[in-house]
Design a protein around this motif. Sequence first.
Motif, short mmCIF file in Angstrom:
data_model
loop_
_atom_site.label_atom_id
_atom_site.label_comp_id
_atom_site.label_asym_id
_atom_site.label_seq_id
_atom_site.Cartn_x
_atom_site.Cartn_y
_atom_site.Cartn_z
N MET A 8 34.73 36.21 37.71
CA MET A 8 34.15 35.35 38.75
C MET A 8 35.23 34.83 39.69
O MET A 8 35.04 34.80 40.91
CB MET A 8 33.41 34.19 38.10
N LEU A 9 36.37 34.45 39.15
CA LEU A 9 37.45 33.94 39.98
C LEU A 9 38.00 35.02 40.90
O LEU A 9 38.25 34.77 42.10
CB LEU A 9 38.57 33.40 39.09
N VAL A 10 38.16 36.23 40.39
CA VAL A 10 38.66 37.34 41.22
C VAL A 10 37.64 37.72 42.28
O VAL A 10 37.98 37.99 43.44
CB VAL A 10 39.03 38.54 40.33
N SER A 11 36.36 37.73 41.90
CA SER A 11 35.30 38.12 42.84
C SER A 11 35.12 37.12 43.96
O SER A 11 34.59 37.46 45.03
CB SER A 11 33.97 38.29 42.09
N SER A 12 35.55 35.87 43.75
CA SER A 12 35.37 34.85 44.79
C SER A 12 36.24 35.11 46.01
O SER A 12 35.98 34.53 47.07
CB SER A 12 35.68 33.47 44.21
N VAL A 13 37.26 35.94 45.90
CA VAL A 13 38.13 36.24 47.05
C VAL A 13 38.00 37.71 47.46
O VAL A 13 38.87 38.25 48.12
CB VAL A 13 39.60 35.91 46.71
N LYS A 14 36.91 38.36 47.07
CA LYS A 14 36.66 39.75 47.45
C LYS A 14 35.66 39.82 48.59
O LYS A 14 34.81 38.92 48.75
CB LYS A 14 36.11 40.54 46.27
N PRO A 15 35.68 40.89 49.36
CA PRO A 15 34.56 41.15 50.27
C PRO A 15 33.30 41.46 49.48
O PRO A 15 33.36 41.86 48.32
CB PRO A 15 35.04 42.37 51.08
N ASP A 16 32.15 41.27 50.12
CA ASP A 16 30.89 41.47 49.41
C ASP A 16 30.74 42.87 48.84
O ASP A 16 30.18 43.06 47.76
CB ASP A 16 29.72 41.17 50.35
N SER A 17 31.24 43.87 49.54
CA SER A 17 31.09 45.26 49.09
C SER A 17 31.94 45.61 47.88
O SER A 17 31.71 46.64 47.24
CB SER A 17 31.43 46.22 50.24
#
Length: 310
Positions: free
Chosen positions: A66-75
Amino acid sequence: MKTTVLPKGSATAESSRPSDRAIAPAGPRRRGPAGPAGAGRIVGRALLYVVLTVLAAAVLVPFVWMLVSSVKPDSDVFTVPIQWIPKSFRWENFSDIWTAIPLWTYMGNSLFLSVVITALQVLTGSFAAYGFAKMRFPGRDAVFVAYIATIAVPWQAYMVPQYIMMQKLGLVNTHLSLILLQAFGAFGVFLMRQFYLTIPDELSEAARLDGLTEYGIWARIVLPLSKPALASLALLTFVNTWNDYMGPFIYLTDNNLWTVQLGLRSFVGMYSSQYGMIMTGSVLSVLPILVVFLLGQRYFVQGISTSGMK
């Protein structure tokens, strides 16, 4: 006075000479477990550490994702395999989430409810627990068992009567309805009573002889000795109130009164494809709980271990 002279070769004469006493050699000192049994204990402890490390990693993996995904683009959020190190960082998620929804308002409402309800539960729980643990009155144990038995009753069983009561009192769509319904808790009374039982009764008896009232004994003697249990109850209550979804969902209809859980659920419904910002909101909602837990972890563990809950 007659003096007895022992022969030179007698056993008594020989044993009385310090220079001729036999001194037993000191045996080797034990420096730790040796042999198969000691090696087995070391291997068992090592395996235990490995198992605990694996379990801790399994618990932390969703949070790290979740922490890593919070700074990713949606794709890039749901790519297979998982990209633990993003190809590109989108730090704008942490600024856009505040303008997409009134997150400050939601977090402020959650913080207000959590602090007020926690303070009331700690106050009422510790006060009632003192009566059940340190005072004697007819039917004390029966009343305590009946009160604790309410923990086994699911909230859904009395949810509708509670709502009707709040509606007739005109408290629906107010924070006061949630505060009144959660100001008392049977679990808090049980937790504090178990801790109070470990405090010697002689302290209370001595205070009564000195002229202290029951209120004074509770405030000046019992409470200062109950810091670990109070911290444990405060931490558990704060986390439960912060994460509560059904209570605010039922009683709060005004958007300005929503908590962070209601706000994030509304955001998911409006922006279901913006996965990065959804993860950002989830991270921000977890941070206050993480900070509170880290600050009170030492007291929490001590309170659980000394209150009989272990």
